[in-house]
Structures are given as C-alpha cells and as structure tokens.
Write a protein that holds these residues in place. Sequence first.
Motif, PDB file in Angstrom:
ATOM      1  N   VAL A 169     -17.843 -65.716  -6.805  1.00  0.00           N
ATOM      2  CA  VAL A 169     -18.358 -64.732  -7.372  1.00  0.00           C
ATOM      3  C   VAL A 169     -19.128 -65.321  -8.542  1.00  0.00           C
ATOM      4  N   SER A 170     -18.712 -66.155  -9.081  1.00  0.00           N
ATOM      5  CA  SER A 170     -19.317 -66.659 -10.706  1.00  0.00           C
ATOM      6  C   SER A 170     -20.713 -67.247 -10.013  1.00  0.00           C
ATOM      7  N   LEU A 171     -20.790 -68.061  -9.013  1.00  0.00           N
ATOM      8  CA  LEU A 171     -22.251 -68.420  -8.480  1.00  0.00           C
ATOM      9  C   LEU A 171     -23.040 -67.230  -8.099  1.00  0.00           C
ATOM     10  N   GLY A 172     -22.376 -66.163  -7.445  1.00  0.00           N
ATOM     11  CA  GLY A 172     -23.396 -65.068  -7.177  1.00  0.00           C
ATOM     12  C   GLY A 172     -23.768 -64.405  -8.648  1.00  0.00           C
ATOM     13  N   HIS A 173     -23.018 -64.472  -9.614  1.00  0.00           N
ATOM     14  CA  HIS A 173     -23.461 -63.916 -10.899  1.00  0.00           C
ATOM     15  C   HIS A 173     -24.733 -64.609 -11.443  1.00  0.00           C
ATOM     16  N   GLY A 174     -24.641 -65.959 -11.264  1.00  0.00           N
ATOM     17  CA  GLY A 174     -25.481 -66.742 -11.948  1.00  0.00           C
ATOM     18  C   GLY A 174     -26.803 -66.663 -11.154  1.00  0.00           C
ATOM     19  N   SER A 175     -26.760 -66.414  -9.934  1.00  0.00           N
ATOM     20  CA  SER A 175     -28.124 -66.468  -9.152  1.00  0.00           C
ATOM     21  C   SER A 175     -27.892 -65.566  -7.978  1.00  0.00           C
ATOM     22  N   LYS A 176     -28.926 -64.738  -7.893  1.00  0.00           N
ATOM     23  CA  LYS A 176     -29.011 -63.848  -6.507  1.00  0.00           C
ATOM     24  C   LYS A 176     -29.406 -64.493  -5.279  1.00  0.00           C
ATOM     25  N   GLU A 177     -29.712 -65.688  -5.385  1.00  0.00           N
ATOM     26  CA  GLU A 177     -29.932 -66.099  -4.168  1.00  0.00           C
ATOM     27  C   GLU A 177     -29.264 -67.794  -4.182  1.00  0.00           C
ATOM     28  N   LEU A 178     -28.503 -68.040  -3.529  1.00  0.00           N
ATOM     29  CA  LEU A 178     -27.733 -69.347  -3.489  1.00  0.00           C
ATOM     30  C   LEU A 178     -27.939 -70.127  -2.008  1.00  0.00           C
ATOM     31  N   THR A 179     -28.064 -71.433  -2.146  1.00  0.00           N
ATOM     32  CA  THR A 179     -28.264 -72.220  -1.073  1.00  0.00           C
ATOM     33  C   THR A 179     -26.930 -72.459  -0.696  1.00  0.00           C
ATOM     34  N   ARG A 194     -32.763 -70.252   6.788  1.00  0.00           N
ATOM     35  CA  ARG A 194     -32.944 -70.988   5.660  1.00  0.00           C
ATOM     36  C   ARG A 194     -31.793 -71.663   4.890  1.00  0.00           C
ATOM     37  N   GLU A 195     -30.717 -71.164   5.514  1.00  0.00           N
ATOM     38  CA  GLU A 195     -29.231 -71.570   4.797  1.00  0.00           C
ATOM     39  C   GLU A 195     -29.191 -71.260   3.282  1.00  0.00           C
ATOM     40  N   THR A 196     -29.431 -69.955   3.299  1.00  0.00           N
ATOM     41  CA  THR A 196     -29.374 -69.220   1.727  1.00  0.00           C
ATOM     42  C   THR A 196     -28.300 -67.817   1.771  1.00  0.00           C
ATOM     43  N   VAL A 197     -27.849 -67.568   0.793  1.00  0.00           N
ATOM     44  CA  VAL A 197     -27.010 -66.436   0.536  1.00  0.00           C
ATOM     45  C   VAL A 197     -27.759 -65.573  -0.359  1.00  0.00           C
ATOM     46  N   ALA A 198     -28.079 -64.339   0.285  1.00  0.00           N
ATOM     47  CA  ALA A 198     -28.625 -63.362  -0.929  1.00  0.00           C
ATOM     48  C   ALA A 198     -27.658 -62.504  -1.333  1.00  0.00           C
ATOM     49  N   VAL A 199     -27.569 -62.410  -2.661  1.00  0.00           N
ATOM     50  CA  VAL A 199     -26.268 -61.661  -3.159  1.00  0.00           C
ATOM     51  C   VAL A 199     -26.800 -60.418  -3.934  1.00  0.00           C
ATOM     52  N   SER A 200     -26.427 -59.291  -3.353  1.00  0.00           N
ATOM     53  CA  SER A 200     -26.695 -57.999  -3.693  1.00  0.00           C
ATOM     54  C   SER A 200     -25.655 -57.432  -4.971  1.00  0.00           C
ATOM     55  N   MET A 201     -24.631 -57.738  -4.807  1.00  0.00           N
ATOM     56  CA  MET A 201     -23.462 -57.129  -5.882  1.00  0.00           C
ATOM     57  C   MET A 201     -22.346 -58.165  -5.837  1.00  0.00           C
ATOM     58  N   CYS A 202     -21.750 -58.598  -6.995  1.00  0.00           N
ATOM     59  CA  CYS A 202     -20.458 -59.207  -7.009  1.00  0.00           C
ATOM     60  C   CYS A 202     -19.767 -58.463  -8.096  1.00  0.00           C
ATOM     61  N   ALA A 203     -18.309 -58.500  -7.637  1.00  0.00           N
ATOM     62  CA  ALA A 203     -17.465 -57.867  -8.704  1.00  0.00           C
ATOM     63  C   ALA A 203     -17.465 -58.843  -9.958  1.00  0.00           C
ATOM     64  N   GLU A 204     -17.061 -58.232 -10.883  1.00  0.00           N
ATOM     65  CA  GLU A 204     -16.778 -58.646 -12.325  1.00  0.00           C
ATOM     66  C   GLU A 204     -15.736 -59.372 -12.480  1.00  0.00           C
ATOM     67  N   ARG A 205     -15.775 -60.707 -13.031  1.00  0.00           N
ATOM     68  CA  ARG A 205     -14.571 -61.381 -13.306  1.00  0.00           C
ATOM     69  C   ARG A 205     -14.077 -61.019 -14.771  1.00  0.00           C
TER      70      ARG A 205
END
Length: 185
Positions: A93-103, A139-150
């Motif tokens: 979740v923290s990673l998803g908040h930091g970047s909307k696209e993760l490898t 592409r081995e990526t994760v496109a994050v559109s929403m994350c819960a808030e910690r």
Amino acid sequence: LPELHDRIVRGLLITIRSPELFRCHELSQLSVVQQLESDAKFKLLHRLLQIMARETYAEFLAFASQPASKAFMSEHALPEAALAVKMRLLTLVSLGHGSKELTYQEVASALQVGVAEVETWVMQAIGSGLMTAKMDQVRETVAVSMCAERDFGKRQWEQLHSSLVEWRDSVTTLLDVLKTARVGA
C-alpha cells in the motif's frame, strides 16, 4: 486507570492480530496509546503499533529479529508469520502511494520476495480491499489506481485537494469541448 489500560492493550492486540484490520494510524494517535511508549511492559506493543501504522516490512523484520520482541510476540500470541503477511500488504500500500506505476522488481525488493510472487501479493492486496490495480505481465508493472490510506494527515489532504482540482479542470475542459462541438454542429 488500570482497567482502561488493560482494555486498551487487549484492543491493540486484537487489532494487530487481525488479518482484516489494517488501519492502525488512528489508534497510534490516541493519547492513552501514546502513554504505552513509556510503559516498560508494553513499550514493545507501542513500537509494533507504530510499525503497523506507518512503516514497512523491512522495519518489521528488524523489530521481529530482536530477542525481546520475539519474546513479547510469543507471550501475547502475535504470530510472526501472520504479522509478516500483514506488513507485506501494508508495505505494498505504501509503495502504491509513492508511485502509481510499480515494477515487479520494486515490489519484490520491498516485500523481500521473488519476482514470481509479486502477482500473488498484488492479488491479495486487491482482495483485501487495500488497493485497486492492474498488472501488466509483459512489462512486469503494476498500475495502481487506488490505495487505502494507512494514515490521513496534511499530505493526504493536499493530495486530495490536488486530485479534486485536476478533476474539476478536466470536467471544465470537457464541457468547453462539448459547447464548442454544439456550436459547430
């Protein structure tokens, strides 16, 4: 009051143990919980709650590797393996908040798992309602559109404001395009 203290401790232990309860930030901010930091018997509970509220899997591993922490977790029926799962999900979740696209590599590194396990962890986070994301296996990526808030503080209010301003501007632009199209038709 001793009775209130015991209830607070029991409530924190239940929250930390629960595989469905992820939001620890609000609890960590309560003054009665903050007092546990100076409590010799429960300062490790306070530290563990702080890790759950805002830190990552790496900090959890450092905490769990300490002999005093191991003894505390054992004494209070806090299974390290279950907490590790919870912390990996919270770290995602923290990673998803930091970047909307993760490898996949970024995720694997942060969760300390193999790249082949990344999709399983993302699916688990999605299934737990912690994030909405799509995986691109090529592409081995994760496109994050929403994350819960910690946690939800000033930075999150600013991000929300920014998102709403962008949305408003997009809607205004779209309306202008529609008005222009109507006039030209």
